[in-house]
Design an enzyme around this catalytic site. Structure first.
Site, mmCIF file in Angstrom:
data_model
loop_
_atom_site.group_PDB
_atom_site.id
_atom_site.type_symbol
_atom_site.label_atom_id
_atom_site.label_comp_id
_atom_site.label_asym_id
_atom_site.label_seq_id
_atom_site.Cartn_x
_atom_site.Cartn_y
_atom_site.Cartn_z
ATOM 1 N N HIS A 1 0.852 -1.200 0.000
ATOM 2 C CA HIS A 1 0.000 0.000 0.000
ATOM 3 C C HIS A 1 0.886 1.249 0.000
ATOM 4 O O HIS A 1 1.957 1.247 0.625
ATOM 5 C CB HIS A 1 -0.917 0.004 1.228
ATOM 6 N N GLU B 1 -4.143 2.142 -7.254
ATOM 7 C CA GLU B 1 -4.508 3.262 -6.388
ATOM 8 C C GLU B 1 -3.587 4.450 -6.677
ATOM 9 O O GLU B 1 -2.509 4.567 -6.067
ATOM 10 C CB GLU B 1 -4.358 2.877 -4.910
#
Ligand code: 13P
Length: 254
Positions: A97, A167
């Protein structure tokens, strides 16, 4: 593309209390009959995994972790291994992430963690995304490098448990109005599939899901799922409350 849709709630550090986590998971479970064709998972902080796992036990809803250690055991203070996550009830884990990368996680770390997750039989949600987009198109090279570096040596047999969450950093933590638009997402999704096919082969590609994350809210979820060429979403702030999360899940129904 895979037929089923997927919506994953990355709670980050929004939900902190065990009681709130349990109530959220129970509420989600009560509504799960309405999730036709959508697989749903919650990714709480480590200490909340057991209570969420317990609340979801026996349902089709899954629980995962937000990161894992690249190590199996030994002198690694503060680390949590893939096997420990499984023992807590997790069946999936987010890898790479951008908020972990911002804390120093490198492409090499991400590759090792991804393989560790695959070897443990966990579903791995690999996050990639560029910091910014400008007219020169530098993001294409950046994404290609970030993704192919993570996938180098990834076992093809685990492709069915690999999810790529695209993302873009510029779209994270904003509002639906700032998120990526469906047409741009569609183009990026094609790029991601090409890189996956080059790295793992066409056969494996058919089993890999591509998700989008970055200010997915009830307002933009329907258009993104209709036109973005993705299998679902990795949801941050809109997964911290039951209502918005549920409406995103419902927007993905088949
Ligand atoms: P937001 O939905 O808050 O933009 O977060 C996206 C994200 O980082 C999910 O992993």
């Amino acid at each position: 593309m895979r037929k089923r849709r997927l919506v994953i709630g990355n709670w980050k550090m929004y939900l902190k209390a065990p009681r709130a986590a349990k109530e959220f998971a129970r509420a989600l479970r009560r509504h799960s009959a309405a999730f036709a064709g959508v697989d749903v998972a919650l990714m709480p902080p480590f200490p909340l995994i057991p209570v969420v796992a317990e609340a979801l036990r026996g349902s089709k809803l899954e629980v995962g972790a937000q990161t894992l250690s690249a190590y199996e055991d030994g002198a690694h203070t503060g680390e949590v291994s893939a096997e420990m996550l499984k023992a807590l009830g997790a069946s999936a884990v987010i890898v790479g992430h951008s908020e972990r990368r911002a804390e120093g996680e490198t492409n090499d770390d991400v590759r090792e963690k991804l393989q560790r997750a695959a070897r443990a039989g966990l579903k791995a949600v690999l996050c990639i995304g560029e910091k910014e987009r400008d007219a020169s198109g530098d993001y294409v090279g950046f994404l290609t490098e970030q993704l192919s570096s993570a996938l180098a040596g990834f076992p093809k047999a685990s492709a069915g448990k690999l999810l790529i969450a695209y993302e873009p950093l510029w779209a994270i933590g904003k509002t639906a109005a700032d998120a990526m638009k469906p047409a741009e997402l569609r183009e990026t999704s094609i790029l991601i599939r090409k890189v996956v096919a080059d790295a793992l082969g066409r056969e494996a590609l058919a089993r890999v899901a591509v998700l989008y994350g970055g200010s997915v809210e009830p307002e933009n979820a329907p258009a993104l799922i209709a036109g973005g060429d993705v299998s679902g979403f990795l949801v941050g702030h809109s997964s911290a409350d039951v209502e918005p999360f549920l409406s995103i899940v419902k927007a993905c129904r088949l």
